[in-house]
Motif scaffolding. Structure first.
Motif, PDB file in Angstrom:
ATOM      1  N   LEU A   1     102.409 -89.463 -62.623  1.00  0.00           N
ATOM      2  CA  LEU A   1     102.545 -88.028 -62.356  1.00  0.00           C
ATOM      3  C   LEU A   1     101.224 -87.427 -61.877  1.00  0.00           C
ATOM      4  CD1 LEU A   1     104.679 -86.764 -65.379  1.00  0.00           C
ATOM      5  CD2 LEU A   1     105.450 -87.398 -63.080  1.00  0.00           C
ATOM      6  N   ALA A   2     101.318 -86.563 -60.870  1.00  0.00           N
ATOM      7  CA  ALA A   2     100.167 -85.821 -60.362  1.00  0.00           C
ATOM      8  C   ALA A   2     100.565 -84.367 -60.185  1.00  0.00           C
ATOM      9  CB  ALA A   2      99.685 -86.402 -59.032  1.00  0.00           C
ATOM     10  N   CYS A   3      99.600 -83.477 -60.428  1.00  0.00           N
ATOM     11  CA  CYS A   3      99.855 -82.040 -60.323  1.00  0.00           C
ATOM     12  C   CYS A   3      98.596 -81.335 -59.858  1.00  0.00           C
ATOM     13  CB  CYS A   3     100.296 -81.503 -61.682  1.00  0.00           C
ATOM     14  SG  CYS A   3     100.655 -79.726 -61.706  1.00  0.00           S
ATOM     15  N   ALA A   4      98.750 -80.320 -59.014  1.00  0.00           N
ATOM     16  CA  ALA A   4      97.622 -79.514 -58.540  1.00  0.00           C
ATOM     17  C   ALA A   4      98.014 -78.051 -58.568  1.00  0.00           C
ATOM     18  CB  ALA A   4      97.214 -79.920 -57.131  1.00  0.00           C
ATOM     19  N   ARG A   5      97.027 -77.190 -58.757  1.00  0.00           N
ATOM     20  CA  ARG A   5      97.222 -75.742 -58.714  1.00  0.00           C
ATOM     21  C   ARG A   5      96.150 -75.127 -57.829  1.00  0.00           C
ATOM     22  NH1 ARG A   5     102.274 -74.596 -60.331  1.00  0.00           N
ATOM     23  NH2 ARG A   5     102.695 -75.113 -62.506  1.00  0.00           N
ATOM     24  N   GLY A   6      96.557 -74.296 -56.901  1.00  0.00           N
ATOM     25  CA  GLY A   6      95.593 -73.600 -56.058  1.00  0.00           C
ATOM     26  C   GLY A   6      94.662 -74.525 -55.317  1.00  0.00           C
ATOM     27  N   GLY A   7      95.175 -75.684 -54.904  1.00  0.00           N
ATOM     28  CA  GLY A   7      94.351 -76.633 -54.164  1.00  0.00           C
ATOM     29  C   GLY A   7      93.451 -77.491 -55.032  1.00  0.00           C
ATOM     30  N   ARG A   8      93.528 -77.321 -56.353  1.00  0.00           N
ATOM     31  CA  ARG A   8      92.693 -78.111 -57.271  1.00  0.00           C
ATOM     32  C   ARG A   8      93.564 -79.075 -58.054  1.00  0.00           C
ATOM     33  NH1 ARG A   8      90.832 -77.973 -62.662  1.00  0.00           N
ATOM     34  NH2 ARG A   8      92.175 -76.187 -63.137  1.00  0.00           N
ATOM     35  N   SER A   9      93.159 -80.346 -58.068  1.00  0.00           N
ATOM     36  CA  SER A   9      93.915 -81.345 -58.818  1.00  0.00           C
ATOM     37  C   SER A   9      93.740 -81.112 -60.315  1.00  0.00           C
ATOM     38  CB  SER A   9      93.418 -82.749 -58.457  1.00  0.00           C
ATOM     39  OG  SER A   9      94.070 -83.723 -59.254  1.00  0.00           O
ATOM     40  N   LEU A  10      94.852 -81.007 -61.036  1.00  0.00           N
ATOM     41  CA  LEU A  10      94.803 -80.885 -62.490  1.00  0.00           C
ATOM     42  C   LEU A  10      94.788 -82.254 -63.152  1.00  0.00           C
ATOM     43  CD1 LEU A  10      97.344 -77.969 -63.120  1.00  0.00           C
ATOM     44  CD2 LEU A  10      94.849 -77.850 -63.017  1.00  0.00           C
ATOM     45  N   PHE A  11      95.673 -83.137 -62.692  1.00  0.00           N
ATOM     46  CA  PHE A  11      95.687 -84.501 -63.195  1.00  0.00           C
ATOM     47  C   PHE A  11      96.412 -85.382 -62.196  1.00  0.00           C
ATOM     48  CE2 PHE A  11      99.230 -82.221 -65.327  1.00  0.00           C
ATOM     49  CZ  PHE A  11     100.321 -82.920 -64.807  1.00  0.00           C
ATOM     50  N   SER A  12      96.194 -86.683 -62.318  1.00  0.00           N
ATOM     51  CA  SER A  12      96.900 -87.646 -61.486  1.00  0.00           C
ATOM     52  C   SER A  12      97.063 -88.940 -62.270  1.00  0.00           C
ATOM     53  CB  SER A  12      96.134 -87.912 -60.177  1.00  0.00           C
ATOM     54  OG  SER A  12      94.877 -88.516 -60.449  1.00  0.00           O
ATOM     55  N   GLY A  13      98.028 -89.736 -61.873  1.00  0.00           N
ATOM     56  CA  GLY A  13      98.224 -91.032 -62.504  1.00  0.00           C
ATOM     57  C   GLY A  13      98.641 -90.991 -63.956  1.00  0.00           C
ATOM     58  N   VAL A  14      99.257 -89.910 -64.403  1.00  0.00           N
ATOM     59  CA  VAL A  14      99.677 -89.818 -65.803  1.00  0.00           C
ATOM     60  C   VAL A  14     100.908 -90.695 -66.009  1.00  0.00           C
ATOM     61  CG1 VAL A  14     100.681 -88.311 -67.560  1.00  0.00           C
ATOM     62  CG2 VAL A  14      98.715 -87.546 -66.224  1.00  0.00           C
ATOM     63  N   ALA A  15     100.814 -91.619 -66.953  1.00  0.00           N
ATOM     64  CA  ALA A  15     101.911 -92.548 -67.209  1.00  0.00           C
ATOM     65  C   ALA A  15     102.012 -92.817 -68.705  1.00  0.00           C
ATOM     66  CB  ALA A  15     101.687 -93.856 -66.461  1.00  0.00           C
TER      67      ALA A  15
ATOM     68  N   LEU B   1     103.982 -80.308 -69.419  1.00  0.00           N
ATOM     69  CA  LEU B   1     105.212 -80.066 -70.170  1.00  0.00           C
ATOM     70  C   LEU B   1     106.308 -79.492 -69.273  1.00  0.00           C
ATOM     71  CD1 LEU B   1     103.694 -80.826 -72.732  1.00  0.00           C
ATOM     72  CD2 LEU B   1     104.737 -78.857 -73.847  1.00  0.00           C
ATOM     73  N   ARG B   2     105.937 -78.659 -68.326  1.00  0.00           N
ATOM     74  CA  ARG B   2     106.925 -78.121 -67.390  1.00  0.00           C
ATOM     75  C   ARG B   2     107.501 -79.228 -66.507  1.00  0.00           C
ATOM     76  NH1 ARG B   2     107.689 -72.838 -66.640  1.00  0.00           N
ATOM     77  NH2 ARG B   2     108.240 -73.153 -64.443  1.00  0.00           N
ATOM     78  N   LEU B   3     106.668 -80.182 -66.125  1.00  0.00           N
ATOM     79  CA  LEU B   3     107.176 -81.314 -65.353  1.00  0.00           C
ATOM     80  C   LEU B   3     108.146 -82.135 -66.196  1.00  0.00           C
ATOM     81  CD1 LEU B   3     104.027 -82.698 -63.466  1.00  0.00           C
ATOM     82  CD2 LEU B   3     105.641 -80.927 -62.751  1.00  0.00           C
ATOM     83  N   LEU B   4     107.786 -82.354 -67.456  1.00  0.00           N
ATOM     84  CA  LEU B   4     108.644 -83.151 -68.332  1.00  0.00           C
ATOM     85  C   LEU B   4     109.960 -82.444 -68.630  1.00  0.00           C
ATOM     86  CD1 LEU B   4     106.040 -84.520 -70.920  1.00  0.00           C
ATOM     87  CD2 LEU B   4     106.919 -85.640 -68.868  1.00  0.00           C
ATOM     88  N   SER B   5     109.940 -81.116 -68.615  1.00  0.00           N
ATOM     89  CA  SER B   5     111.160 -80.352 -68.901  1.00  0.00           C
ATOM     90  C   SER B   5     112.063 -80.218 -67.675  1.00  0.00           C
ATOM     91  CB  SER B   5     110.802 -78.954 -69.408  1.00  0.00           C
ATOM     92  OG  SER B   5     110.256 -78.169 -68.357  1.00  0.00           O
ATOM     93  N   GLY B   6     111.522 -80.529 -66.498  1.00  0.00           N
ATOM     94  CA  GLY B   6     112.280 -80.339 -65.267  1.00  0.00           C
ATOM     95  C   GLY B   6     112.125 -78.965 -64.661  1.00  0.00           C
ATOM     96  N   LEU B   7     111.259 -78.132 -65.241  1.00  0.00           N
ATOM     97  CA  LEU B   7     111.026 -76.796 -64.698  1.00  0.00           C
ATOM     98  C   LEU B   7     110.021 -76.807 -63.554  1.00  0.00           C
ATOM     99  CD1 LEU B   7     110.893 -74.737 -68.012  1.00  0.00           C
ATOM    100  CD2 LEU B   7     112.759 -74.860 -66.358  1.00  0.00           C
ATOM    101  N   GLY B   8     109.346 -77.922 -63.357  1.00  0.00           N
ATOM    102  CA  GLY B   8     108.417 -78.094 -62.254  1.00  0.00           C
ATOM    103  C   GLY B   8     108.665 -79.437 -61.590  1.00  0.00           C
ATOM    104  N   VAL B   9     108.162 -79.586 -60.351  1.00  0.00           N
ATOM    105  CA  VAL B   9     108.317 -80.827 -59.599  1.00  0.00           C
ATOM    106  C   VAL B   9     106.927 -81.412 -59.352  1.00  0.00           C
ATOM    107  CG1 VAL B   9     109.151 -81.864 -57.459  1.00  0.00           C
ATOM    108  CG2 VAL B   9     110.387 -79.934 -58.477  1.00  0.00           C
ATOM    109  N   PRO B  10     106.686 -82.661 -59.726  1.00  0.00           N
ATOM    110  CA  PRO B  10     105.354 -83.240 -59.547  1.00  0.00           C
ATOM    111  C   PRO B  10     105.003 -83.466 -58.084  1.00  0.00           C
ATOM    112  CG  PRO B  10     106.892 -84.931 -60.268  1.00  0.00           C
ATOM    113  CD  PRO B  10     107.631 -83.620 -60.340  1.00  0.00           C
ATOM    114  N   GLN B  11     103.702 -83.417 -57.774  1.00  0.00           N
ATOM    115  CA  GLN B  11     103.246 -83.784 -56.441  1.00  0.00           C
ATOM    116  C   GLN B  11     103.542 -85.252 -56.161  1.00  0.00           C
ATOM    117  OE1 GLN B  11      99.024 -82.734 -56.264  1.00  0.00           O
ATOM    118  NE2 GLN B  11      99.533 -81.310 -54.622  1.00  0.00           N
ATOM    119  N   GLU B  12     103.309 -86.056 -57.186  1.00  0.00           N
ATOM    120  CA  GLU B  12     103.564 -87.486 -57.083  1.00  0.00           C
ATOM    121  C   GLU B  12     104.200 -87.954 -58.385  1.00  0.00           C
ATOM    122  OE1 GLU B  12      99.866 -89.429 -56.440  1.00  0.00           O
ATOM    123  OE2 GLU B  12      99.498 -88.507 -54.485  1.00  0.00           O
TER     124      GLU B  12
END
Length: 260
Positions: A8-22, A45-56
């Motif tokens: 899993l990867a996620c970014a906000r406002g052009g800044r990477s928050l995390f990547s490669g979460v497994a 948590l929003r990605l895990l709940s389905g309320l958000g969509v991961p970048q990767e």
């Protein structure tokens, strides 16, 4: 029964928050997500709940992507966000019943009042939300955890915030009881707590390390190896998952999914 995160990867406002979460979570296990403010705990948590969509990457429940089984998946989880989401004009028990109903689980007054009693707020069941302190409002939001027949997966964002020590211990006991019955939990917290379980994994979003062998014999999700390096924009490197035998002591949102 498994919950898996694959790269899993996620970014906000052009800044990477995390990547490669497994990680892989199985029945009876809990995952403690750690990290400072802005590290992406709530976003994860929003990605895990389905309320958000991961970048990767992708999230899988029982071996299938959550996108392919959205309705069934949501029926098997309870998501409690960081905000208490208590309505001022409703009584405490009405808030519990409403939140449960919005999440697709009918709740009558007797069940709501019993849940509040177990959460230590039985004497305040009839009080309007506006009369409650921040800690009491938080306990009203968390009272859904004391309703009968919890769903399999609990996703809890800062559940110990604004709770006194006794309330935190009561919540820990409830979560531990759920795990003991084969349930699962993913939670974030900065707070000292005493969740006693021999099957606790810890995911540190600020570890700044690749996905090497986890400490204490932990494991990663099976499947494609997640990216090990930070994004091209200079974001954080991959997170690390490990297991520990003991944690350190110390609303459902119905919005549509959106890109991370």
């Amino acid at each position: 029964m498994t919950l898996q995160a694959w790269g899993l990867a996620c970014a906000r406002g052009g800044r990477s928050l995390f990547s490669g979460v497994a990680f892989e979570l199985r029945a009876g296990e809990a995952l403690w997500v750690k990290g400072g403010n802005g590290s992406g705990k709530t976003s994860l948590l929003r990605l895990l709940s389905g309320l958000g969509v991961p970048q990767e990457g992708e999230v899988r429940w029982k071996g299938r992507t959550i996108r392919s089984q959205r309705e069934d998946y949501h029926g098997e989880l309870l998501y409690c966000g960081h905000a208490a989401a208590v309505k001022d004009d409703l009584s405490a028990w009405e808030n519990v019943a409403m939140a449960s109903s919005l999440a697709g689980r009918a709740c009558n007054r007797a069940d709501a009042e019993r849940a509040l009693e177990l959460a230590g707020l039985g004497h305040m069941a009839a009080l309007p939300g506006r009369a409650l302190s921040q800690g009491q409002r938080r306990r009203v939001a968390l009272a859904r955890l004391f309703l009968p027949s919890l769903p399999a997966l609990l996703l809890l964002d800062e559940p110990f915030a604004a709770l006194d020590a006794a309330s935190a211990d009561t919540l820990c006991a409830r979560i531990a009881g759920h795990l003991g019955q084969g349930g699962m939990a993913v939670y974030t917290t900065h707070q000292a707590h005493a969740l006693e379980t021999g099957k606790l994994q810890v995911l540190d979003l600020e570890a700044g390390a690749g996905m090497g062998a986890p400490a204490h014999g932990g494991r990663h999700a099976a499947g494609p190896a997640p990216p090990a390096a930070a994004g091209a924009d200079g974001g954080k490197a991959s997170a690390v998952v490990h297991e520990g035998g003991l944690a350190w002591r110390g609303g459902a949102d119905g919005g549509a999914a959106r890109p991370c």
